[in-house]
Design a protein around this motif. Structure first.
Motif, PDB file in Angstrom:
ATOM      1  N   THR A  39      11.607 -28.003  97.270  1.00 51.20           N
ATOM      2  CA  THR A  39      11.673 -26.553  97.452  1.00 51.20           C
ATOM      3  C   THR A  39      11.253 -25.877  96.151  1.00 51.20           C
ATOM      4  N   LEU A  40      10.301 -24.967  96.264  1.00 47.73           N
ATOM      5  CA  LEU A  40       9.852 -24.208  95.087  1.00 47.73           C
ATOM      6  C   LEU A  40      10.354 -22.779  95.224  1.00 47.73           C
ATOM      7  N   ARG A  41      10.887 -22.247  94.128  1.00 49.33           N
ATOM      8  CA  ARG A  41      11.429 -20.879  94.173  1.00 49.33           C
ATOM      9  C   ARG A  41      10.893 -20.070  93.012  1.00 49.33           C
ATOM     10  N   THR A  42      10.638 -18.806  93.291  1.00 55.04           N
ATOM     11  CA  THR A  42      10.355 -17.877  92.205  1.00 55.04           C
ATOM     12  C   THR A  42      11.075 -16.571  92.513  1.00 55.04           C
ATOM     13  N   TYR A  43      11.118 -15.696  91.514  1.00 57.76           N
ATOM     14  CA  TYR A  43      11.939 -14.491  91.660  1.00 57.76           C
ATOM     15  C   TYR A  43      11.139 -13.265  91.232  1.00 57.76           C
ATOM     16  N   ILE A  44      11.305 -12.171  91.989  1.00 62.30           N
ATOM     17  CA  ILE A  44      10.660 -10.903  91.589  1.00 62.30           C
ATOM     18  C   ILE A  44      11.696  -9.788  91.675  1.00 62.30           C
ATOM     19  N   PRO A  45      11.562  -8.765  90.829  1.00 61.72           N
ATOM     20  CA  PRO A  45      12.503  -7.650  90.940  1.00 61.72           C
ATOM     21  C   PRO A  45      12.320  -6.958  92.287  1.00 61.72           C
ATOM     22  N   LEU A  46      13.406  -6.603  92.930  1.00 58.43           N
ATOM     23  CA  LEU A  46      13.309  -5.935  94.237  1.00 58.43           C
ATOM     24  C   LEU A  46      13.064  -4.446  93.985  1.00 58.43           C
ATOM     25  N   ASP A  47      11.790  -4.101  93.745  1.00 51.11           N
ATOM     26  CA  ASP A  47      11.440  -2.710  93.471  1.00 51.11           C
ATOM     27  C   ASP A  47      10.388  -2.263  94.488  1.00 51.11           C
ATOM     28  N   ALA A  48       9.739  -1.141  94.201  1.00 51.50           N
ATOM     29  CA  ALA A  48       8.791  -0.579  95.160  1.00 51.50           C
ATOM     30  C   ALA A  48       7.604  -1.515  95.415  1.00 51.50           C
ATOM     31  N   GLN A  49       7.286  -2.388  94.435  1.00 48.37           N
ATOM     32  CA  GLN A  49       6.120  -3.282  94.610  1.00 48.37           C
ATOM     33  C   GLN A  49       6.486  -4.594  95.319  1.00 48.37           C
ATOM     34  N   ALA A  50       7.777  -4.850  95.485  1.00 53.90           N
ATOM     35  CA  ALA A  50       8.206  -6.182  95.924  1.00 53.90           C
ATOM     36  C   ALA A  50       7.570  -6.590  97.262  1.00 53.90           C
ATOM     37  N   GLU A  51       7.540  -5.679  98.225  1.00 52.13           N
ATOM     38  CA  GLU A  51       7.009  -6.032  99.537  1.00 52.13           C
ATOM     39  C   GLU A  51       5.520  -6.359  99.445  1.00 52.13           C
ATOM     40  N   ASP A  52       4.827  -5.600  98.602  1.00 48.74           N
ATOM     41  CA  ASP A  52       3.401  -5.840  98.406  1.00 48.74           C
ATOM     42  C   ASP A  52       3.174  -7.234  97.798  1.00 48.74           C
ATOM     43  N   VAL A  53       3.988  -7.564  96.794  1.00 55.67           N
ATOM     44  CA  VAL A  53       3.878  -8.881  96.155  1.00 55.67           C
ATOM     45  C   VAL A  53       4.171  -9.977  97.184  1.00 55.67           C
ATOM     46  N   ARG A  54       5.231  -9.767  97.972  1.00 55.76           N
ATOM     47  CA  ARG A  54       5.608 -10.772  98.982  1.00 55.76           C
ATOM     48  C   ARG A  54       4.449 -11.016  99.951  1.00 55.76           C
ATOM     49  N   GLN A  55       3.831  -9.893 100.392  1.00 54.65           N
ATOM     50  CA  GLN A  55       2.729 -10.031 101.356  1.00 54.65           C
ATOM     51  C   GLN A  55       1.531 -10.753 100.757  1.00 54.65           C
ATOM     52  N   ARG A  56       1.245 -10.437  99.471  1.00 51.94           N
ATOM     53  CA  ARG A  56       0.092 -11.089  98.840  1.00 51.94           C
ATOM     54  C   ARG A  56       0.350 -12.586  98.680  1.00 51.94           C
ATOM     55  N   LEU A  57       1.595 -12.924  98.318  1.00 53.55           N
ATOM     56  CA  LEU A  57       1.936 -14.343  98.183  1.00 53.55           C
ATOM     57  C   LEU A  57       1.854 -15.041  99.535  1.00 53.55           C
ATOM     58  N   GLU A  58       2.351 -14.366 100.574  1.00 57.98           N
ATOM     59  CA  GLU A  58       2.330 -14.960 101.906  1.00 57.98           C
ATOM     60  C   GLU A  58       0.890 -15.257 102.328  1.00 57.98           C
TER      61      GLU A  58
END
Ligand SMILES: C[S@@+](CC[C@H](N)C(=O)[O-])C[C@H]1O[C@@H](n2cnc3c(N)ncnc32)[C@H](O)[C@@H]1O
Length: 322
Positions: free
Chosen positions: A55-74
């Motif tokens: 299992t690989l994990r990384t962490y991002i601050p849950l701010d206004a950009q978080a959803e955008d980052v999540r989508q780009r990673l996905e």
């Protein structure tokens, strides 16, 4: 602050490439790899089952950009999945304190090179006679020891960190390379980072290892590096006219470890060369292979001579002398 944990399960062969993908998105480039641990007879030194997914994990601050980052990673993982099957991207919200501890749950004793053993500061370890033990709590700083560039540098320090060498660890992160150098006998060691959080974490790790008398950790940089912002901010201080307010760098180190990124190494080539004593050794990494030629050319132009080159995946480490 609230954090978003992004995790994915991958098979062993995909660990390195997917880790690097996650590191592009995660805070401070930090990625935690949690193998399928099997508690053994050896206390905290677990073994793991190589046939089960990691299992690989990384962490991002849950701010206004978080959803955008999540989508780009996905999306990036989706492309990867076309070549090699991966588990789905999973997310979990964590509060600040849980985040600090999330690292700890997935971080175990790790041997790098011939003698270096990284021991999470909350675990017990009985060293073998020749072991160089680095007790570490990486907190929010880069330098868990899991990244290939850190491992390349640690292996090189086993060769080059000799007793009595005045040493600089530029971009110290968690302090891991400075601590390794000191434990291998080098000293005095100056460990600096222009990220105040990293500087604090490094100082704490120096204290945990009880080597405050050898390693001085603090916030700072070298030459042109003093005008740069946080390394992931894209501010490389290029608006500053060269040396307007920067005191000239004097040769004072026999050994320099600089695990930075290629662009920063290029900008700092002259300062690194100026800080190195004649015959001194510069170990550099953080160099992605596509940018290696830029670093090699900048170091050569700064009067440095290449002695060694090592590669792990797409990461390069170089050894130069003056
Ligand atoms: C790739 S991490 C390396 C951390 C650790 N030395 C290791 O080997 O794991 C790079 C570190 O360099 C620091 N850094 C980046 N640019 C810098 C600069 N101009 N001056 C000082 N530190 C810098 C970052 O804050 C970060 O902690």
């Amino acid at each position: 602050m609230t954090w978003l944990e992004l995790s994915v399960q991958v098979d062993n062969e995909a660990v390195e490439s997917v880790s690097e993908l996650l590191a592009r998105y995660g805070y401070n480039g930090g990625v935690v790899a949690e193998p399928a641990w099997i508690p053994g007879d050896e206390g905290p030194e677990f073994s793991y089952d190589p046939n089960r997914p990691v299992t690989l994990r990384t962490y991002i601050p849950l701010d206004a950009q978080a959803e955008d980052v999540r989508q780009r990673l996905e999306q990036a993982l989706w492309h990867f999945n076309q070549i090699r099957p991966l588990g789905p991207l999973q997310t979990r919200q964590l509060e600040e304190e849980d985040w600090a501890n999330a690292w700890k749950q997935h971080y175990s004793i790790m041997r790098v090179g011939q003698r270096t053993v990284i021991v999470p500061s909350w675990l017990e370890y009985s060293p073998a006679p020749d072991d160089v033990v680095i007790a570490l709590d990486p907190g929010m700083a880069f330098g868990t020891g899991l990244h290939p560039t850190t491992q390349l540098c640690l292996r090189l320090l086993e060769t080059y960190a000799q007793p009595g060498l005045r040493t600089l660890d530029l971009g110290t992160g968690s302090g891991i390379l400075a601590i390794a150098a000191a434990k291998l006998g080098a000293g005095p060691v100056l460990a600096i980072d222009n990220d105040p959080v990293a500087a604090q974490v490094a100082a704490e790790n120096v204290r945990i290892n009880q080597i405050e008398h050898v390693v001085t950790a603090g916030e700072g940089s070298l030459g042109a590096g003093q005008h740069m912002g946080h390394w992931l901010s894209g501010d490389f201080g290029e608006d500053h006219p060269a040396d307007a307010s920067t005191p000239p760098t004097t040769p004072q180190f026999n050994l320099i470890a600089a695990n930075l990124i290629a662009k920063v190494l290029v900008i700092l080539a002259n300062d690194l060369a100026a800080a190195l004593m004649p015959g001194g050794i510069l170990v550099s990494s953080g160099i992605i292979d596509t940018k290696e030629a830029d670093v090699v050319a900048a170091f050569e132009a700064a009067g440095l001579r290449q002695l060694e080159r090592h590669v792990e995946g797409e990461w390069v480490a170089l050894v130069h002398t003056r």
